[in-house]
Design an enzyme around this catalytic site. Structure first.
Site, mmCIF file in Angstrom:
data_model
loop_
_atom_site.group_PDB
_atom_site.id
_atom_site.type_symbol
_atom_site.label_atom_id
_atom_site.label_comp_id
_atom_site.label_asym_id
_atom_site.label_seq_id
_atom_site.Cartn_x
_atom_site.Cartn_y
_atom_site.Cartn_z
ATOM 1 N N TYR A 6 0.862 -1.191 0.000
ATOM 2 C CA TYR A 6 0.000 0.000 0.000
ATOM 3 C C TYR A 6 0.891 1.231 0.000
ATOM 4 C CZ TYR A 6 -4.306 2.624 1.107
ATOM 5 O OH TYR A 6 -5.389 3.464 1.070
ATOM 6 N N LYS A 9 -1.279 -1.049 -4.329
ATOM 7 C CA LYS A 9 -2.422 -0.190 -4.028
ATOM 8 C C LYS A 9 -1.919 1.235 -3.853
ATOM 9 C CE LYS A 9 -6.429 0.263 -0.992
ATOM 10 N NZ LYS A 9 -7.183 -0.283 0.168
#
Length: 302
Positions: free
Chosen positions: A136, A162
């Site tokens: 992420y 992400k």
């Protein structure tokens, strides 16, 4: 797992707390079951909207285990993982033991590291598990394309990226370099806002917090994005998403609080947020209720 989550809409269930702000497993599992009545491609358990940052490592394990038990293999469960490297490695192992299908590796706690240190952190987690790992990119954990490519070469189970940064140039450099090697997920707050332009950069899915309380609307919006129906996307942005964002932006930390308020609005309360977050005021909840009611009527009519 990576291909499956890239093919549809994702969401992250809120974490239910009782009056003493302790994890309330029964209602949480009921909520996961309700979400699974709709066409969701995967669940991020104990993620950002699930208040990962407010949970102890033991609680993260409990939340993930509950999600795994309730989904029973119907969709992938991606477990939140983060903090310092040693804790993240322990959480990765615990998630694998619980039966999770993958990890969402959030930024390390507090410190801003250089690319070498951040790479070591990501690689340590990848090597601690056989599960697929989604990194992420956000806040103090921003990996660049050169380091990411080296990590992918060494770690076959690094399968997803992400984006929570919103740096379009960086996103294009990463997608240009890595292509189909990774599954790309939109992770900016209220991801619907950015879904259409991000689709053109290979980001085929995103995690919808709104799915928690308006799953039919969230799925209809996602289908419009994937169909590149920009007229409908723009209409829904103006009618719901942008007013929702204006309400969310009234206070710091409301990105999570407004989702739990949405749960309350539809009659499926999940309890309060944990400090240091604060709940919406009664007036703000009423405004959210009016917004949800108006859009829900339009969704049913359509």
């Amino acid at each position: 797992m990576a291909k499956r989550i890239g093919s549809g809409l994702l969401s992250f269930p809120v974490t239910h707390f009782d009056a003493q702000l302790q994890f309330d497993e029964g209602p949480y599992r009921e909520h996961c079951a309700w979400m699974l009545e709709h066409d969701v491609a995967g669940l991020f358990s104990a993620g950002g909207t699930g208040e990962f940052f407010s949970l102890t490592p033991a609680e993260v394990a409990s939340v993930v285990s509950a999600a795994v038990a309730e989904t029973a293999g119907r969709v992938p469960v991606i477990a939140g993982c983060g903090y310092g490297t040693a804790i993240a490695v322990e959480q990765a192992k615990a998630a694998e033991t619980s039966g999770a299908d993958g990890l969402l590796l959030l930024p390390p706690y507090l410190m801003t590291a250089n690319q070498e240190g951040l790479s070591e952190h990501i690689e340590a987690v990848c090597r601690a598990t056989k599960m697929g790992v989604i990194v992420y990119n956000r806040d103090n954990g921003v990996i660049k394309e050169d380091a990411l490519e080296r990590l992918c070469d060494r770690n076959p189970n690094l399968v997803g990226f992400k984006d929570g940064v919103g740096d379009i140039e960086l996103m294009m450099r990463i997608y240009g370099r890595m292509g189909d090697r990774l599954t790309y997920i939109g992770g900016l707050p209220t991801a619907e806002t950015f879904a259409a332009p991000y689709l053109e950069m290979g980001v085929t899915t995103y995690s919808s917090a709104i799915f928690n309380f308006m799953p039919e609307w969230a799925l209809a919006f996602y289908k419009s994005v994937r169909a590149r129906d920009l007229m409908t996307v723009r209409e829904q942005l103006n009618q719901f998403v942008l007013p929702y964002i204006a309400l969310r932006n009234r206070n710091q930390g409301y990105a999570v609080s407004i989702v739990k308020a949405g749960m309350e609005v539809i009659g499926r309360p999940a309890g309060s947020v944990r400090p240091p977050l604060t709940n919406l005021t009664d007036e703000e909840k009423q405004q959210l209720a009016a917004l949800v009611s108006a859009v829900s009527r339009q969704t049913v009519a359509a």
